[in-house]
Design an enzyme around this catalytic site. Sequence first.
Site, PDB file in Angstrom:
ATOM      1  N   GLU A 174       0.861  -1.182   0.000  1.00 12.78           N
ATOM      2  CA  GLU A 174       0.000   0.000   0.000  1.00 12.78           C
ATOM      3  C   GLU A 174       0.895   1.229   0.000  1.00 12.78           C
ATOM      4  O   GLU A 174       1.822   1.334   0.800  1.00 12.78           O
ATOM      5  CB  GLU A 174      -0.917   0.038   1.226  1.00 12.78           C
ATOM      6  N   GLU A 265      -7.691   2.316  -4.130  1.00  8.81           N
ATOM      7  CA  GLU A 265      -8.352   2.116  -2.841  1.00  8.81           C
ATOM      8  C   GLU A 265      -9.242   3.319  -2.521  1.00  8.81           C
ATOM      9  O   GLU A 265      -8.798   4.466  -2.597  1.00  8.81           O
ATOM     10  CB  GLU A 265      -7.317   1.909  -1.733  1.00  8.81           C
ATOM     11  N   GLU A 351      -6.443  -5.556   8.197  1.00  8.00           N
ATOM     12  CA  GLU A 351      -5.395  -4.621   8.595  1.00  8.00           C
ATOM     13  C   GLU A 351      -5.086  -4.748  10.086  1.00  8.00           C
ATOM     14  O   GLU A 351      -5.864  -5.294  10.856  1.00  8.00           O
ATOM     15  CB  GLU A 351      -5.836  -3.186   8.281  1.00  8.00           C
TER      16      GLU A 351
END
Length: 397
Positions: A174, A265, A351
């Site tokens: 990410e 995202e 996460e």
Amino acid sequence: MSTVRIALAPGDLVFREGDAPTTAFLIEEGRVDVTTEREGQTIRLATLGPGDLLGEMAIIDDAPRTATATAAEPCLLLAIDRAAIGERLEQADPIIRTLLESQLRRYRGALAAMQGRGGAPTPAATPAVSASEQLSIGKFRLESQLREALTTRGLDLRLQPLYEIPSRRVTGFEALVRWNHPERGPISPLEFITLAEETSLINPVGEYVLDAAIESLRALRGEQDVGPFIGINVSPRQLAETRLIERIVERTAALGVSPDRIKVEITESQMVDYPTVRRLVKRCHEFGIKVAMDDFGTGYSNLGHLYELEFDTVKVDQTFPRKMFQSPRAMALLRSIVDMIHAIGADVVVEGIESERQLAALAEMGVRYAQGYLIGKPLLLPDALAFETGAFSPVDS
């Protein structure tokens, strides 16, 4: 509170210089002269008409009236209570309030000089800067420095690994932006991203991250452009741009990177505009770009997002794994969320994974991706390159 309108004839006094500030006025009809006295002479400062505010400055800085207002012709004034003005000032953006207060101080100083009541204030007479003003001045300074950092490429791209549990490899990252300020050191992303969102800077920051992420993909690619993907967060303002996806495709093509290694995202809080998000998802899929819903399970959770929009991946917020072993209900909810996402054919990223026990539980649930400090913190590109050299196990790290 009832509306109070005041009718005045020519020559009627609205307020006199030196009066206490109790009310401001909106002129609905007629004209009002604003005057002051100097050396026995009357000096007209302004003539105000319909739509103008009158007497608000004394209320804002809670000081006696510095001029006299008199009806120049038949007038109708709408009285505005000082409490109403004070309430709106408290709710105003601190920067707007500081601009207003600064402008007011200059006006007061110029008027005092014209009235012969002194020139520039001495340091001792200069009013202390309030906490609100300090915050606003700090924001102005930080905004200017952020603009400079964008120009000089002073922001850092960090890549946080995403661990694919079945293959026991880091197969994606990410993209996150960090700012090591030359004077303050590392600045919280919450602070400068929030500032960017309040201004026009969020799009340049987003473009900066996009360019840096695509450049990183070129470095991370393996044979025949087979390499990890990078997830890029899209801001609401970027989401509204019609050519966002086309720009991604153009930039990846210019660097020889396949666009399907980009994952866009979108946070749950951006799902209020279904038509815009739906168009974005459709355009992404036309070019092989995958789309992830970020922060699922936060305050904006709505199951409608999952069936209205064809996400490829759903990222489950870290609040669930954090409590999964302390609360049977949290564990049950996490299992249900994972099963639900699998049922609609999407991948799951959980996460906030910080322990091997959490990772093992996710593997048992069939979760595909884990992200968190157990896997790796956000890394600079040279450190991220180490993750693509072969199989990686958090247990061995």
